[in-house]
Design a protein around this motif. Structure first.
Motif, PDB file in Angstrom:
ATOM      1  N   MET A  61       1.486  -8.094   7.178  1.00  8.96           N
ATOM      2  CA  MET A  61       2.691  -8.846   7.452  1.00  8.96           C
ATOM      3  C   MET A  61       3.105  -8.681   8.914  1.00  8.96           C
ATOM      4  SD  MET A  61       3.162 -10.235   4.524  1.00  8.96           S
ATOM      5  CE  MET A  61       4.776 -10.922   4.474  1.00  8.96           C
ATOM      6  N   VAL A  62       2.565  -7.690   9.573  1.00 11.22           N
ATOM      7  CA  VAL A  62       2.864  -7.486  10.981  1.00 11.22           C
ATOM      8  C   VAL A  62       2.469  -8.722  11.785  1.00 11.22           C
ATOM      9  CG1 VAL A  62       2.182  -6.143  13.017  1.00 11.22           C
ATOM     10  CG2 VAL A  62       2.619  -4.991  10.859  1.00 11.22           C
ATOM     11  N   PHE A  63       1.401  -9.367  11.370  1.00 10.24           N
ATOM     12  CA  PHE A  63       0.901 -10.528  12.101  1.00 10.24           C
ATOM     13  C   PHE A  63       1.888 -11.695  12.056  1.00 10.24           C
ATOM     14  CE2 PHE A  63      -2.916  -8.307  10.496  1.00 10.24           C
ATOM     15  CZ  PHE A  63      -3.371  -7.844  11.719  1.00 10.24           C
ATOM     16  N   TRP A  64       2.745 -11.708  11.058  1.00  4.66           N
ATOM     17  CA  TRP A  64       3.709 -12.797  10.902  1.00  4.66           C
ATOM     18  C   TRP A  64       5.128 -12.355  11.227  1.00  4.66           C
ATOM     19  CZ3 TRP A  64       1.143 -13.300   5.592  1.00  4.66           C
ATOM     20  CH2 TRP A  64      -0.063 -13.991   5.716  1.00  4.66           C
ATOM     21  N   ASP A  65       5.305 -11.098  11.624  1.00  2.05           N
ATOM     22  CA  ASP A  65       6.623 -10.557  11.942  1.00  2.05           C
ATOM     23  C   ASP A  65       7.583 -10.705  10.759  1.00  2.05           C
ATOM     24  OD1 ASP A  65       8.423  -9.218  13.572  1.00  2.05           O
ATOM     25  OD2 ASP A  65       9.217 -11.066  14.428  1.00  2.05           O
ATOM     26  N   LYS A  66       7.091 -10.340   9.580  1.00  4.89           N
ATOM     27  CA  LYS A  66       7.901 -10.407   8.356  1.00  4.89           C
ATOM     28  C   LYS A  66       7.764  -9.102   7.580  1.00  4.89           C
ATOM     29  CE  LYS A  66       7.743 -15.347   7.588  1.00  4.89           C
ATOM     30  NZ  LYS A  66       9.078 -15.780   7.773  1.00  4.89           N
ATOM     31  N   VAL A  67       8.808  -8.771   6.860  1.00  2.00           N
ATOM     32  CA  VAL A  67       8.800  -7.589   6.005  1.00  2.00           C
ATOM     33  C   VAL A  67       8.274  -8.010   4.637  1.00  2.00           C
ATOM     34  CG1 VAL A  67      10.239  -5.828   4.926  1.00  2.00           C
ATOM     35  CG2 VAL A  67      10.772  -6.628   7.235  1.00  2.00           C
ATOM     36  N   PRO A  68       7.286  -7.265   4.086  1.00  2.00           N
ATOM     37  CA  PRO A  68       6.785  -7.612   2.751  1.00  2.00           C
ATOM     38  C   PRO A  68       7.894  -7.473   1.709  1.00  2.00           C
ATOM     39  CG  PRO A  68       5.539  -5.766   3.689  1.00  2.00           C
ATOM     40  CD  PRO A  68       6.635  -6.105   4.636  1.00  2.00           C
ATOM     41  N   TYR A  69       7.826  -8.318   0.687  1.00  2.38           N
ATOM     42  CA  TYR A  69       8.834  -8.272  -0.365  1.00  2.38           C
ATOM     43  C   TYR A  69       8.215  -8.722  -1.685  1.00  2.38           C
ATOM     44  CZ  TYR A  69       9.003 -13.293   0.480  1.00  2.38           C
ATOM     45  OH  TYR A  69       8.651 -14.602   0.640  1.00  2.38           O
ATOM     46  N   GLY A  70       8.961  -8.538  -2.756  1.00  8.90           N
ATOM     47  CA  GLY A  70       8.568  -9.024  -4.073  1.00  8.90           C
ATOM     48  C   GLY A  70       7.276  -8.421  -4.601  1.00  8.90           C
ATOM     49  N   LYS A  71       6.433  -9.290  -5.136  1.00  8.94           N
ATOM     50  CA  LYS A  71       5.190  -8.855  -5.779  1.00  8.94           C
ATOM     51  C   LYS A  71       4.262  -8.151  -4.793  1.00  8.94           C
ATOM     52  CE  LYS A  71       1.542 -10.457  -8.824  1.00  8.94           C
ATOM     53  NZ  LYS A  71       0.989 -11.574  -9.582  1.00  8.94           N
ATOM     54  N   LEU A  72       4.283  -8.554  -3.541  1.00 11.24           N
ATOM     55  CA  LEU A  72       3.427  -7.925  -2.541  1.00 11.24           C
ATOM     56  C   LEU A  72       3.788  -6.453  -2.361  1.00 11.24           C
ATOM     57  CD1 LEU A  72       1.066  -8.653  -0.738  1.00 11.24           C
ATOM     58  CD2 LEU A  72       2.685  -9.233   1.052  1.00 11.24           C
ATOM     59  N   VAL A  73       5.065  -6.138  -2.343  1.00 17.95           N
ATOM     60  CA  VAL A  73       5.511  -4.742  -2.235  1.00 17.95           C
ATOM     61  C   VAL A  73       5.100  -3.968  -3.483  1.00 17.95           C
ATOM     62  CG1 VAL A  73       7.535  -3.231  -2.148  1.00 17.95           C
ATOM     63  CG2 VAL A  73       7.416  -5.214  -0.669  1.00 17.95           C
ATOM     64  N   HIS A  74       5.245  -4.594  -4.636  1.00 18.55           N
ATOM     65  CA  HIS A  74       4.865  -3.947  -5.898  1.00 18.55           C
ATOM     66  C   HIS A  74       3.369  -3.594  -5.881  1.00 18.55           C
ATOM     67  CE1 HIS A  74       5.018  -2.948 -10.130  1.00 18.55           C
ATOM     68  NE2 HIS A  74       4.027  -3.787 -10.366  1.00 18.55           N
ATOM     69  N   ILE A  75       2.536  -4.516  -5.433  1.00 20.60           N
ATOM     70  CA  ILE A  75       1.094  -4.266  -5.353  1.00 20.60           C
ATOM     71  C   ILE A  75       0.814  -3.152  -4.357  1.00 20.60           C
ATOM     72  CG2 ILE A  75      -1.112  -5.253  -4.604  1.00 20.60           C
ATOM     73  CD1 ILE A  75      -0.141  -7.933  -5.797  1.00 20.60           C
ATOM     74  N   MET A  76       1.477  -3.183  -3.218  1.00 22.97           N
ATOM     75  CA  MET A  76       1.285  -2.160  -2.194  1.00 22.97           C
ATOM     76  C   MET A  76       1.661  -0.775  -2.729  1.00 22.97           C
ATOM     77  SD  MET A  76       2.673  -2.286   1.744  1.00 22.97           S
ATOM     78  CE  MET A  76       4.385  -2.144   1.280  1.00 22.97           C
ATOM     79  N   GLU A  77       2.758  -0.685  -3.446  1.00 25.07           N
ATOM     80  CA  GLU A  77       3.183   0.598  -4.028  1.00 25.07           C
ATOM     81  C   GLU A  77       2.170   1.103  -5.050  1.00 25.07           C
ATOM     82  OE1 GLU A  77       7.056  -0.421  -5.490  1.00 25.07           O
ATOM     83  OE2 GLU A  77       8.027  -0.041  -3.554  1.00 25.07           O
ATOM     84  N   LYS A  78       1.665   0.194  -5.894  1.00 29.75           N
ATOM     85  CA  LYS A  78       0.657   0.585  -6.886  1.00 29.75           C
ATOM     86  C   LYS A  78      -0.637   1.035  -6.212  1.00 29.75           C
ATOM     87  CE  LYS A  78      -0.035  -2.217 -10.274  1.00 29.75           C
ATOM     88  NZ  LYS A  78      -0.100  -3.388 -11.169  1.00 29.75           N
TER      89      LYS A  78
END
Length: 83
Positions: free
Chosen positions: A1-18
């Protein structure tokens, strides 16, 4: 998400945490496909590898990544890889 200058949220954060919690096991196919789908929304149509290469050319120090296992997983299911 750094490439888009956005903070990950929603399902993407859930996957990252898992992924962080269960790093000893392979990701599920639906997780790989979801992240691949998110990458596919790049407004320039770049793959993740192309985005990393572009950042390196701008002088950022980014470690090397090998996405071949993820790409192979997607290819085995006839899904285009954006990794």
């Amino acid at each position: 998400m750094v490439f888009w200058d956005k903070v990950p949220y929603g399902k993407l954060v859930h996957i990252m945490e898992k992924r962080n919690k269960y790093s000893y096991r392979e990701p599920f196919n639906n997780e790989i496909e979801y992240v691949n789908n998110v990458i596919s929304y790049d407004y320039k149509g770049r793959t993740l590898t192309e985005m990393i290469k572009e950042f390196r050319q701008k002088g950022y120090d980014i470690k090397d990544f090998d996405f071949s296992l993820l790409s192979d997983n997607l290819a085995s299911r006839s899904v285009k890889s954006y990794f």
